[in-house]
Design a protein around this motif. Structure first.
Motif: not given
Length: 217
Positions: A100-106, A142-150, A185-188, A191-198
C-alpha cells in the motif's frame, strides 16, 4: 517553450499537504482506499500527492503482483487517479494487508525550464519534445557539465511526452477527451522509487467530472 519539472527535494512528513511521492493519501471524509479491479483484488499502492490549481491529485497503482495486473493500462482497473478539492482533506487509514505504501516519502519542488525553440534543429523529422529536452538538460547549476536526470520525478502540465494519440484516455463519465496533468518518473533510488516498470507514467484528468486516469508508455 516552458516545462514545469518536479524535482526531488529530500524527505517530507508522510501526511504533509505538499507535493510529494509516497506517504499516506489525504482525502475527504468517507473516502475508501481503492482496490485493484484488474486481477488481484488487493489494495492499490499510493504513489503521489500532487496539489494542482483546483485541488489535489492522488495517484494509486497496483503493486501486489507486479506484472500480473495491468497497471500500465488506463482502463484495466489496476490504477486510480482521484481529484479532490483541497478543503477538508485528512490522512486516510491504511489497509493492514497488501502493498500500500512506498518505503519513503519524497518531497517535490517545482522548477520552470524555458527552452528556446530556435536552438533546436529545424530540419529534424520529429518536433522536439519539451519534457524530454527539459529533463535531459536538468542541472543544479549552470557550471555543471553533467545533468542529474534521476532527480527529476516528472513534470506538471504541458503535453504528454511521445504518447500516441490512440492511447489518450477519455473520461469514463462524459466520454470527452481528458486533460494531461503530469508525468511521473520512478525516482532516484530503490527506496524512493515508484515501480513503473522502467516506463514513464502519465496522469490525466477531466476537471468537469472530477475524474482521473493513469497509464505508462
Amino acid at each position: 517553450m516552458q516545462t514545469t519539472l518536479m524535482i526531488y527535494d529530500g524527505t517530507a512528513p508522510a501526511d504533509s499537504d505538499v507535493p510529494r511521492t509516497g506517504g499516506v493519501p489525504l482525502a475527504p471524509a468517507g473516502f475508501e482506499w481503492p482496490m485493484c479491479d484488474s486481477c488481484c483484488g488487493g489494495p492499490l499502492q499510493f504513489f503521489a500527492h500532487l496539489p494542482v490549481e483546483d485541488g489535489v491529485l492522488s495517484v494509486f497503482v497496483c503493486q501486489n503482483e507486479p506484472g500480473a495486473c495491468e497497471f500500465w493500462d488506463a482502463t484495466a482497473g489496476a490504477n486510480r487517479v482521484c481529484l479532490f478539492f483541497r478543503e477538508g482533506l485528512r490522512p486516510v487509514a491504511v489497509p493492514e494487508t497488501g502493498v500500500t505504501l512506498l518505503p519513503a516519502t519524497s518531497a517535490i519542488r517545482t522548477h520552470v525550464v524555458t527552452l528556446d525553440p530556435e536552438v533546436n534543429d529545424d530540419h529534424a523529422e520529429v518536433a522536439p519534445d519539451a519534457y524530454d529536452l527539459a529533463r535531459s538538460g536538468w542541472k543544479r547549476g549552470p557550471e555543471e557539465t553533467f545533468g542529474k536526470q534521476r532527480e527529476v520525478l516528472g513534470s506538471l502540465g504541458g503535453s504528454p511526452s511521445y504518447l500516441e494519440d490512440d492511447r489518450l484516455p477519455t473520461c469514463p463519465s462524459c466520454t470527452g477527451a481528458m486533460e494531461f496533468a503530469a508525468h511521473l518518473e520512478e525516482g532516484i533510488s530503490a527506496r524512493t522509487a515508484m515501480n513503473l516498470g522502467g516506463q514513464l507514467g502519465y496522469v490525466f484528468i477531466c476537471r468537469a467530472c472530477r475524474e482521473g486516469a493513469f497509464l505508462t508508455d
